[in-house]
Design a protein around this motif. Structure first.
Motif, mmCIF file in Angstrom:
data_model
loop_
_atom_site.group_PDB
_atom_site.id
_atom_site.type_symbol
_atom_site.label_atom_id
_atom_site.label_comp_id
_atom_site.label_asym_id
_atom_site.label_seq_id
_atom_site.Cartn_x
_atom_site.Cartn_y
_atom_site.Cartn_z
ATOM 1 N N LEU A 40 0.721 -1.126 -0.143
ATOM 2 C CA LEU A 40 -0.153 0.108 -0.154
ATOM 3 C C LEU A 40 0.904 1.353 -0.155
ATOM 4 O O LEU A 40 0.416 2.034 -0.564
ATOM 5 C CB LEU A 40 -0.928 -0.207 1.226
ATOM 6 C CG LEU A 40 -2.238 -1.165 1.219
ATOM 7 C CD1 LEU A 40 -2.860 -1.016 2.656
ATOM 8 C CD2 LEU A 40 -3.030 -0.545 0.062
ATOM 9 N N ALA A 41 2.034 1.345 0.846
ATOM 10 C CA ALA A 41 2.695 2.265 0.821
ATOM 11 C C ALA A 41 3.533 2.662 -0.770
ATOM 12 O O ALA A 41 3.774 3.706 -0.876
ATOM 13 C CB ALA A 41 3.819 2.189 1.783
ATOM 14 N N VAL A 89 -8.239 -4.328 2.623
ATOM 15 C CA VAL A 89 -8.547 -3.161 2.726
ATOM 16 C C VAL A 89 -9.641 -2.532 2.083
ATOM 17 O O VAL A 89 -10.017 -2.884 0.865
ATOM 18 C CB VAL A 89 -7.353 -1.929 2.668
ATOM 19 C CG1 VAL A 89 -6.273 -2.248 3.937
ATOM 20 C CG2 VAL A 89 -6.632 -2.180 1.214
ATOM 21 N N ASP A 90 -10.590 -1.750 2.642
ATOM 22 C CA ASP A 90 -11.397 -0.961 2.119
ATOM 23 C C ASP A 90 -11.063 0.507 2.069
ATOM 24 O O ASP A 90 -10.755 0.985 2.923
ATOM 25 C CB ASP A 90 -12.834 -0.702 3.018
ATOM 26 C CG ASP A 90 -13.609 -2.258 2.762
ATOM 27 O OD1 ASP A 90 -13.286 -3.038 1.946
ATOM 28 O OD2 ASP A 90 -14.310 -2.616 3.693
ATOM 29 N N LEU A 91 -10.688 1.041 0.669
ATOM 30 C CA LEU A 91 -10.078 2.341 0.748
ATOM 31 C C LEU A 91 -10.713 3.396 -0.353
ATOM 32 O O LEU A 91 -11.449 2.585 -1.384
ATOM 33 C CB LEU A 91 -8.437 2.043 0.378
ATOM 34 C CG LEU A 91 -8.007 1.432 -0.875
ATOM 35 C CD1 LEU A 91 -6.341 1.889 -1.001
ATOM 36 C CD2 LEU A 91 -8.508 0.490 -1.356
ATOM 37 N N GLY A 148 0.722 -4.740 -6.687
ATOM 38 C CA GLY A 148 0.221 -6.417 -6.474
ATOM 39 C C GLY A 148 -0.977 -6.679 -5.934
ATOM 40 O O GLY A 148 -1.106 -8.037 -5.552
ATOM 41 N N LEU A 149 -1.812 -5.663 -5.672
ATOM 42 C CA LEU A 149 -3.005 -6.052 -5.091
ATOM 43 C C LEU A 149 -4.213 -6.291 -6.056
ATOM 44 O O LEU A 149 -4.003 -6.153 -7.296
ATOM 45 C CB LEU A 149 -3.705 -4.661 -4.116
ATOM 46 C CG LEU A 149 -2.997 -4.678 -2.771
ATOM 47 C CD1 LEU A 149 -1.621 -4.050 -2.808
ATOM 48 C CD2 LEU A 149 -3.770 -3.550 -1.917
ATOM 49 N N VAL A 150 -5.093 -6.919 -5.788
ATOM 50 C CA VAL A 150 -6.398 -7.622 -6.409
ATOM 51 C C VAL A 150 -7.760 -7.112 -5.893
ATOM 52 O O VAL A 150 -7.796 -6.768 -4.773
ATOM 53 C CB VAL A 150 -6.388 -9.086 -6.618
ATOM 54 C CG1 VAL A 150 -5.036 -9.686 -7.383
ATOM 55 C CG2 VAL A 150 -6.760 -9.872 -5.783
ATOM 56 N N SER A 183 -7.078 -6.604 -1.995
ATOM 57 C CA SER A 183 -6.461 -7.576 -1.019
ATOM 58 C C SER A 183 -5.156 -7.882 -1.602
ATOM 59 O O SER A 183 -4.629 -7.948 -2.752
ATOM 60 C CB SER A 183 -7.386 -8.516 -1.091
ATOM 61 O OG SER A 183 -7.608 -9.444 -1.962
ATOM 62 N N PHE A 184 -4.311 -8.622 -0.895
ATOM 63 C CA PHE A 184 -3.128 -9.228 -0.927
ATOM 64 C C PHE A 184 -2.864 -10.589 0.014
ATOM 65 O O PHE A 184 -3.183 -10.328 1.044
ATOM 66 C CB PHE A 184 -2.141 -8.473 -0.892
ATOM 67 C CG PHE A 184 -0.528 -9.135 -0.950
ATOM 68 C CD1 PHE A 184 -0.273 -9.404 -2.263
ATOM 69 C CD2 PHE A 184 0.136 -9.539 0.105
ATOM 70 C CE1 PHE A 184 1.114 -10.060 -2.828
ATOM 71 C CE2 PHE A 184 1.260 -10.134 -0.220
ATOM 72 C CZ PHE A 184 2.004 -10.242 -1.402
#
Length: 216
Positions: A46-47, A116-118, A170-172, A182-183
């Protein structure tokens, strides 16, 4: 066709937990609503995604780790709502419909600290992404689906920006919820062609301690 979390291709994937710790997103410089915790590799990704955004734009996480009890409550509440809206619907059909919006507990990414929900945030507040976070398919007439066409051009552009930076890290995405990424969970494993998830449900005692100390 959208593959849902209730699909046996997801539920039959094993979770072989890596034992990776949960970390506070604030330690990675991520904007979050109160204290939010996720697995370390997800926090790091995320960073990275946050650093890909244009100047003045940030990721803002509304929810990460979720206690199993909270997941159960959300799931069963939505089941009741669906039964009221669809009299006579079978339990199997209700289960599938519910999984468009909230994951069955046994495969839920949030309880593993893997999701995460973002949204996107600018200096003047949240960006327009078409619906509020957690808008159900019924409330939004399907506009909560990532590829929904009944949203504005601005919202579509903002969703594309969100997807570009998160996918690059790399998240889906869970395609029925534009905000859910997510990851390391089962859905990630399915999308990425892996034979198992790397995160299972987080330790209940650890989660209880984090939830008790968080300002949610």
């Amino acid at each position: 066709m959208t593959v849902l979390l209730s699909d046996e291709r997801i539920t039959r994937l094993p979770a072989i937990d890596s034992g990776e710790p949960l970390v506070d997103l604030h330690t990675r410089g991520i904007s979050a609503q109160g204290r939010q915790f996720v697995r370390e590799s997800l926090a790091d990704r995320l960073a990275v995604a946050d650093s890909f955004l244009p100047a003045g734009v940030r990721l803002h996480v509304v929810e990460g780790l979720r206690a199993i009890e909270s997941q159960q409550e959300i799931y069963h509440s939505y089941l009741s709502e669906l039964r009221a809206l669809n009299p006579g619907i079978s339990d199997a059909e209700t289960h599938v419909l519910a999984s468009r919006f909230v994951s069955p507990v046994e495969v839920a990414p949030h309880v593993a600290g893997a999701a995460v929900d973002l949204t996107l945030m600018g200096e003047h507040g949240p960006f327009d992404l078409g619906t509020p976070i957690d808008a159900t398919p019924e409330q939004s007439n399907g506009a909560c689906f990532f590829d929904a066409t009944n949203i504005s051009r601005e919202a579509r552009t903002n969703r594309s920006l969100l997807a570009d930076v998160l996918a690059s890290a790399g998240l889906v995405n869970y395609p029925t919820e534009w905000w859910h990424w997510s990851f390391g969970d089962r859905y990630w494993a399915f999308v990425e062609g892996r034979d198992h998830a790397i995160y299972g449900p987080a330790n209940r005692d650890e989660v209880a301690g984090l939830v008790a100390g968080a300002s949610w």
